[in-house]
Write an enzyme that holds these catalytic residues in place. Structure first.
Site, PDB file in Angstrom:
ATOM      1  CG  ASP A 155      23.493 -37.915  28.770  1.00 52.99           C
ATOM      2  OD1 ASP A 155      24.657 -37.960  28.338  1.00 52.99           O
ATOM      3  OD2 ASP A 155      22.875 -38.916  29.179  1.00 52.99           O
ATOM      4  CD  GLU A 169      28.307 -37.114  29.537  1.00 53.96           C
ATOM      5  OE1 GLU A 169      28.575 -38.317  29.344  1.00 53.96           O
ATOM      6  OE2 GLU A 169      27.600 -36.707  30.482  1.00 53.96           O
ATOM      7  CG  ASP A 171      18.972 -41.333  29.631  1.00 52.51           C
ATOM      8  OD1 ASP A 171      20.088 -41.519  29.124  1.00 52.51           O
ATOM      9  OD2 ASP A 171      18.114 -42.227  29.749  1.00 52.51           O
TER      10      ASP A 171
END
Length: 185
Positions: A16, A75, A147
């Site tokens: 991420d 992502e 996160d």
């Protein structure tokens, strides 16, 4: 004496990206089962952008060296209201992808909507819902940081066959790892 059967596991690294904090999560996929391996964050210090990007690149390489994933799920960037923030996030994402590709790993991309849909069943789920479902799906004792949870969710999305884009960022494919499990019969 029970005989052993061979199970091939695929290790997936979820990322991420963020300029200040990049979450990472590592899972093993064994058939239809997911097993938690590790998670955490790569943090950059305030300072010049090139140094922060190098920290992200090196951090991803260290995670790859420590956990030897077979595939990477990242992502995608969402377009923020602030164009400068979007550009900085895009650069951080580029450093993270380069870190994985420089280790010859295939990189698959997923939108936040795809990740949330795969993990929570609802594409507009709140961060807390994602954290909770990651905890449940991986049977964790506690909730991972936001996160790390997002990175684990990205890995879970990939493990569940999410329709990520692997095209331009695909490195060479690695074989799965071999695990020996007792024969249930």
């Amino acid at each position: 004496m029970k005989s052993a059967s061979t199970v091939v596991a695929t290790r997936i690294l979820g990322l991420d990206p963020g300029l200040r904090i990049t979450g990472f999560g590592v899972i093993d996929k064994l058939g239809n089962q997911l097993r938690y391996v590790a998670s955490g964050c790569i943090r950059t210090r305030d300072g010049e952008l090139p140094g922060r990007l190098k920290t992200l690149l090196d951090g991803v390489r260290e995670v790859v060296a420590a956990y030897t994933p077979d595939q990477v799920a990242v992502e995608k960037v969402f377009v923020n209201v602030n164009p400068q923030s979007t550009l900085l996030l895009g650069q951080a994402r580029g450093a993270v992808i380069c870190g994985a590709v420089s280790c010859d790993l295939p990189v698959h991309e997923y939108t936040a909507l795809q990740v949330k849909q795969a993990v929570v069943g609802y594409g507009k789920a709140a961060k807390e819902q994602v954290q909770h479902m990651v905890q449940r799906l991986l049977a964790l004792d506690g909730c991972p940081s936001p996160d790390a949870a997002d990175a684990l969710a990205c890995a879970i999305c990939h493990a569940h066959g999410g329709q990520g884009t692997a095209g331009a960022f695909a490195g060479r494919r690695r074989a799965g790892r071999i695990l020996v499990a007792p024969d249930p019969g």
